[in-house]
Design an enzyme around this catalytic site. Sequence first.
Site, mmCIF file in Angstrom:
data_model
loop_
_atom_site.group_PDB
_atom_site.id
_atom_site.type_symbol
_atom_site.label_atom_id
_atom_site.label_comp_id
_atom_site.label_asym_id
_atom_site.label_seq_id
_atom_site.Cartn_x
_atom_site.Cartn_y
_atom_site.Cartn_z
ATOM 1 N N LYS A 1 -25.679 4.142 -1.406
ATOM 2 C CA LYS A 1 -26.492 3.480 0.172
ATOM 3 C C LYS A 1 -25.610 1.783 -0.364
ATOM 4 C CE LYS A 1 -29.803 2.319 2.571
ATOM 5 N NZ LYS A 1 -31.645 2.769 2.617
ATOM 6 N N SER B 1 -32.256 2.833 7.253
ATOM 7 C CA SER B 1 -32.057 2.205 6.653
ATOM 8 C C SER B 1 -30.621 2.486 6.272
ATOM 9 C CB SER B 1 -32.042 0.830 6.209
ATOM 10 O OG SER B 1 -32.360 1.024 4.386
ATOM 11 N N SER C 1 -36.383 5.528 5.791
ATOM 12 C CA SER C 1 -35.095 5.297 5.083
ATOM 13 C C SER C 1 -34.517 6.558 4.983
ATOM 14 C CB SER C 1 -34.574 3.712 4.841
ATOM 15 O OG SER C 1 -35.694 3.245 5.440
#
Length: 464
Positions: A76, A152, A176
């Site tokens: 990520k 996210s 997230s």
Amino acid sequence: MSLHELTAAQQLKALRAKEISSRELTAHYLGRIERHADLGAFVTVDESALDQAAKADERLAAGDRAALLGLPLGIKDLAATAGLRTTFGSAALAEFVPQEDSWTVGLLRQAGAVVLGKTNTSEFGATCYTENDVTPRPAVTPYAPTRYSSGSSGGAATAVAAGLLPVAHASDGAGSIRTPAATCHLVGMKPSRGLVSPAPATSFLVASTEGPMARTVEDAALLLDVMASPAPGDLYGWRNEGSFTALRLQRRLKIAMWTDTGTSEDADPQAELAVRRTASMLEELGHDVREIPLPARWDEPVSRAILAWFAYQVGAVTQLMVPPDRTRLLRPYARHLLAVNDTLSANDIVMSQALLARYASTFLAAVDDYDVVLTPTTNGPPVPIGHYTGDEADLMLKWSCHTPWANLAGVPAISLPSHVDADGLPHGVHLVGRNRRDSELLALAAQLESASLWDELHPPSWHE
């Protein structure tokens, strides 16, 4: 069978048996990433991936059995990667290249993972949708490419669901990992506080942690085994006894459930369906499921406190990393959070943390007699692109209302696939365990997986 149809566990077995090479596997995924760029899964593809794979093959040939050796992986874009740009989803940091890996990225590299690149994320991880000014496209669910894959960790979820990665690194500050997993029919786990190291901690309220995004519970456990190694000096660090892949549940669990959103929004009918069908399945597996009232609501003081907490975090990151002349490149919601942060005193920040801690404690007290809590992961299906427009804290909270309390309480939580509705949209369920009983939560998830066989369902892009 195409290589991406194998689970991560099956790929590792095939790599060790020399039935496939890491270079072959990496090239397969790189080709899929290029073909499906329109899904918005990646920010950056690592040009060294094939070289990494070739070195992994040499180690495999020499008998090396590192835990993830030769397995492709995405990181990520909120986690630092040495020599590979890390934008934090912000155009203000579009060219930032760290000199060192973050602690968890270092563990994954040491375990032999081949890093294919950085998966898409929202700016500073502050929103439950993944759209930024670094990439031309938002991360979308491959089940419905006109809808966000949440955030996210949206890029990680998109990549795994579409067969662009076998598993992915992700992180979770208020849901997230779990909400993107729900939008993409995946398994996404937020571990207990301190299992995956957030060190050095900067606050007594550590809500964010890293965890796995995967198609199966076994694959999630494989990745978690590597990530779960505390950094020296981690105030919250602890180690699990044994491997998370030893998924055996030896007892009947007592499970609380609710679907109440705690907001002005009613429970979505599909969210209700997801919980009730899962509750029935749990009862068939021999567990005791009881519906209880929602322990605490998102009243105005709590909603203000979580907004203040996010504003403080984004303010701190911006002050630390973004040059003043580049703040103009921030997106509207980040600028909104900075404006909120400018109004906060030190007392406001401390009081917001105290209020959120009390909110979390209310949940822990209410479920003290239970082993697990069952809720929807999201209050409704993936939302359309453009659903959010700028100052959207309340709108996001109405959709992602079920996940933040587990972050604030520091307990393990996992999102599992439930079903795909008549419109082809995925829905997930959320299981929250007791502190440091991550193994028990994974074992329960594995039971549900065996009964559901959700990994046999894929989006159209899976076959392209």
